[in-house]
Design an enzyme around this catalytic site. Structure first.
Site, PDB file in Angstrom:
ATOM      1  CB  SER A   1      -0.734   0.819 -49.095  1.00 43.79           C
ATOM      2  OG  SER A   1      -0.040   1.700 -48.235  1.00 43.79           O
ATOM      3  CG  ASP A   2      -3.774   5.717 -45.405  1.00 47.19           C
ATOM      4  OD1 ASP A   2      -4.394   6.326 -46.292  1.00 47.19           O
ATOM      5  OD2 ASP A   2      -3.520   6.207 -44.291  1.00 47.19           O
TER       6      ASP A   2
END
Length: 912
Positions: free
Chosen positions: A339-340
């Protein structure tokens, strides 16, 4: 002066680390000067380097793309079924199958075209125009005409047309989030940095496709077209092959095995029937065709499409927009989510979390831009007005501020710099609003923030007419301007060591730091000047600001961990910030944080090991993200990757499930992704994973329903042939059973809700076969039960003197009724259905049975159907016997579930 050169053998610009070279070195390397290139030089360079545009990839022609959609084992099976049904004259069945094939082909064709649009979206980011200096004069040209060595002028609102080495800068800020993932605009300068500096730290560069949000600059073009950072991303996208999903790989293997089994069974039956039992070849050929038609799972592609489509609808209601249909199920098999950080795991709303004054450290409650929250010391809530330094620091942050905090339709938002917005929100929590500042503390003059000075100053007059000058900026700069500090007992000499120690400790926790100071004085000349801010200030506080994690993301990460899914944070932000946010989310706790520079030094084998062991990666470039995804996939993981920028597009396309942000994501990211989050929220991914697991469960349930029913029909006929019995089912009757049950009963399982505890399971192994040992056992067991019920009833009736047609009618109904009962069994793979929820929990099951019953009644009692299928009417007693054959299957299946549950429980207790 450096002599110009027209040598066509000069080193290619892409081979240089331009951010580490001085202006003179850049000009020498490019054989260019500040008065710009001549027209002759431009012509030579356009031939050498080509136009400043991204080269479109080679693509398959439209016809070839369309034909390749037929290269699918499921479609081969459906086409085979269509040929058989056409041979038997069942034209309605043939038409349905062919329509299903066409729909699948069209959907695949459209989806492939959408995937290619990701490259088009990146090319659309290039600026169409550029302002250049050529032959000593300024002119506007098409950006495609730019060449290395051109001098380009940038102004606020421009999109950078090529990669530039900045030569002169005036308050330049560039929005680079699409390339670096940084949530704040990057402040640019002309200074050199080390050759190995990550892209986000190359302050002397402006990159193609990024946006100038403030200021002006002059830069020299150092890369164009495919050699720009944007071009490198485009090349990475072009080189990534789309992966097949776990489901499609499983279905492909399943289809091949099943096709071989059907061919082998059909051939064996034909040989046995003709050579051993002396049936005529014509009779056996028709029976073999019927058996093959019954065994082919022509309902599987339709059910799979419907199940996935229903999953798409349910996900859309939860803000997850699916762009690629098989991605629904792939989500359910995900083992790692990369995930960012900004906006996905965090709120993308900078928030003051800590205010450090002389002698006190204050924690600030509340998150985001809503001005609600408490101030506390060691968990004890306090009143800011009772602490002079805190109250004055809050006032300073609100007054020395150019942002605006507004409420619209119940939503709070900041206009201006997010960091300044955080100070306004902190003021609102303390009861000191912008409105109060404008009236009681009127601003008279200001010095805006400049990167070379690293502070902002404002001149105000309070309600008593006293003049005040407030400053805020980088801690080390403000410390140099201060000679005293304010605490709860008043003004005291500045303790520089204390403040530096506090700044170091707070920055190590990932918080961005601002220092606030003031002095009671008026500008010497009436207007605020730099000479008025040279010294004599009183330090009020250090303010720690961070983009806090979403509360729902914290819960969602915990849910993913509970479900056996690893969550990894890959961000372009600084390592300290990433580590701090990761700790709050329970990601990477107690583990090191790896930076992009460290990733670049690792070979593939080392990276594969590190990718599994480490959970937080910072300062990651597009190449690093792509390598991390590939390393995880090489380790056998099913990877979901989230992102919003152009820099994320290669990793999104490479991942098993690419997840783009719908609110702040670029078009390139969305086009490369399989799923788009309408709310940019990580919690939505966890919800989608849950839905994906439910979709896979439902597909397994359908296969476990379909194979035994087809197997039961086949075994009835095969056993009759082997033991030279009268055939219990004619070819036409086999096809009737297959048509009725496939078109009505199996479809109901697509609507099955998720089972309880679905997120408590470990992810299924990526290489797991669809036909496990348990599946084979269940299929054989239920097939034998159905065969026993139908064939036993048929033989019983014959022994009682019943006519063959009546006995066959009872056998047909026994198979169909057994399938109705088994449909209820199939709602849960192992859980019992002998309760109210089990029987009524899926109303579509009841509706499917209700739709099937009239068809069977018509088959049995309607004269037209009796003429076609040689069926006969049944008495209530005979219907009762048919019902008994169905109950045999129901009770046998539930007993088998009970035994397996008890066995697994006993095994678990022993191991515990």
């Amino acid at each position: 002066m450096i002599k110009r050169s027209t040598d066509h053998n000069m080193d290619p610009p892409q081979s240089m680390n331009w951010h580490s070279l001085t202006h003179a070195e850049v000009r020498q390397a490019l054989h260019a000067e500040m008065d710009g290139l001549t027209d002759a030089e431009v012509k030579q360079r356009i031939v050498r380097y080509g136009p400043n545009r991204l080269t479109p990839p080679k693509r398959r022609g439209t016809l070839l793309r369309l034909l390749m959609q037929f290269h699918n084992i499921l479609l081969y099976v459906m086409l085979g079924a269509a040929v058989i049904t056409a041979f038997l004259g069942h034209w309605v069945d043939t038409g349905v199958l062919l329509v299903a094939v066409v729909i699948n082909v069209v959907i695949g064709f459209i989806q492939e075209g959408k995937a290619e649009a990701a490259l088009d979206a990146i090319r659309a980011m290039l600026s169409p125009h550029a302002t250049v200096i050529r032959n000593g004069s300024r002119r506007e040209i098409e950006a495609a005409e730019l060449v290395p060595g051109d001098i380009v002028a940038l102004a606020s609102g421009d999109r950078v047309p090529a990669d530039l080495r900045l030569i002169s800068v005036k308050e330049l800020r560039v929005e680079e989030a699409a390339l670096t993932g940084e949530s704040l605009p990057s402040e640019k300068s002309t200074e050199t940095v080390s050759a190995d500096a990550p892209l986000g730290d190359r302050y002397g560069m402006a990159y193609s496709g990024t946006l100038v949000v403030y200021g002006q600059a002059i830069g020299m073009v150092v890369a164009t077209g495919g050699t720009t950072e944007l071009g490198k991303i485009n090349q990475m996208l072009t080189g990534i092959q789309s992966l097949s999903t776990p489901l499609l790989r499983q279905i492909d293997r399943f289809g091949r095995v099943l096709a071989l089994a059907i061919i082998g069974m059909s051939a064996a039956t034909f040989v046995l029937g003709t050579l051993w039992r002396d049936h005529t070849p014509a009779e056996m050929f028709m029976m073999v065709v019927a058996l093959a038609a019954s065994a082919i799972p022509e309902g599987l592609p339709a059910i799979m499409t419907v199940t996935l489509a229903l999953g798409v609808q349910r996900m859309a209601r939860r803000n997850a927009i699916i762009r690629h249909l098989p991605a629904v199920e792939t989500l359910g098999s995900v083992t790692v989510i990369c995930s960012d950080k900004t906006g996905t795991l965090t709120r993308n709303e900078m928030t003051v979390q800590r205010i450090l004054c002389a002698g006190h450290v204050f924690d600030v409650g509340g998150t985001g831009y809503v001005p609600l929250g408490d101030f506390s010391i060691d968990g004890r809530i306090i009143d800011p007005d009772h602490y002079t330094a805190l109250s004055m620091a809050i006032r300073s942050g609100v007054l020395c501020n150019d942002a605006r905090l507004r409420e619209e339709d119940g939503m709070w938002r900041v206009e201006g710099d997010p960091t300044e917005g955080a100070l306004l929100v902190a003021g609102g929590k303390a009861g000191f609003s912008q409105h109060a500042g404008d009236t009681a503390w009127h601003r008279i003059d200001s010095i805006p923030f400049e990167s070379q000075h690293r502070f902002m100053a404002t001149h105000h007059r309070d309600g008593d007419g006293e003049s005040w000058i407030f400053v805020k900026g980088a801690p080390e700069r403000i410390l140099d301007m201060c000679s005293s500090q304010l605490n709860h007992t008043g003004e005291h000499p500045l303790d520089v060591d204390y403040w530096r120690r506090m700044a170091t400790d707070t920055a190590a926790q990932g918080l961005r730091l601002l220092a606030l100071a003031c002095k009671r004085a008026a500008p010497v000349d009436g207007q605020l000047a730099f000479s008025d801010v040279e010294g004599g200030y009183m330090l009020l506080a250090l303010v720690g600001i961070i983009d806090p994690p979403r509360e729902e993301a914290i819960h969602a990460v915990s849910e993913c961990h509970h479900a056996g899914i690893r969550v990894k944070m890959i961000t372009g932000d600084h390592a300290e910030t990433a580590r701090a946010i990761g700790a709050q989310l329970a990601i990477g706790v107690g583990k090191p944080t790896i930076t992009g520079a460290e990733i670049a030094m690792m070979d593939d084998a080392v990276l594969r090991r590190v990718a599994m062991e480490v959970d937080v990666f910072a300062r990651a470039s597009p190449e690093h993200k792509l390598r991390l995804v590939q390393a995880l996939q090489d380790d056998g993981q099913v990877v979901a990757m989230t992102g919003d920028g152009v820099n994320d597009a290669p990793a999104l396309k490479c991942a098993d499930v690419g997840v783009a942000m719908g609110m702040k994501g670029t078009e390139a990211a969305k086009e490369a992704a399989d799923m788009v989050l309408a709310d940019d929220n990580f919690a939505t991914i966890a919800t989608a994973v849950r839905e994906g697991r439910a979709v896979y469960d439902n597909l397994k349930k359908f296969i476990l329903f379909m194979l035994p029913t087809n197997g039961g029909e086949a075994m009835v006929v095969i056993v009759a042939i082997l033991f030279e019995l009268t055939l219990p089912l004619t070819p036409a009757q086999v096809l009737w059973i297959n048509m009725v049950t496939s078109s009505t009963l199996g479809l109901a399982l697509a609507f099955e809700p998720a089972e309880h505890g679905i997120m408590s399971r470990r992810p299924r192994p990526p290489g797991e076969a669809l036909l496990s040992g348990f599946f084979v056992w269940r299929v054989l067991m239920v097939s034998v039960l159905m065969m026993t019920g139908a064939l036993g009833l048929f033989l019983w009736e014959l022994s009682d003197g019943t006519s063959v047609n009546t006995a066959r009618t009872m056998a047909v109904n026994a198979v169909v009724v057994a399938e109705m009962f088994y449909l209820v069994n199939s709602r849960y793979i192992l859980a019992p259905v002998t309760n109210w929820e089990g029987v009524t929990g899926n109303r579509y099951v009841l509706l499917a049975i209700a739709a099937c019953l009239p068809l069977q009644i018509a088959y049995t009692h309607a004269p037209v159907m009796q003429g076609i299928f040689d069926s006969t009417s049944l008495s209530p007693l005979e219907w009762g016997r048919v019902l008994g054959a169905g109950l045999l299957v129901f009770c046998g299946a539930e007993l088998e579930k009970f035994v397996i549950r008890r066995t697994r429980l006993a095994s678990h207790l022993v191991s515990a």
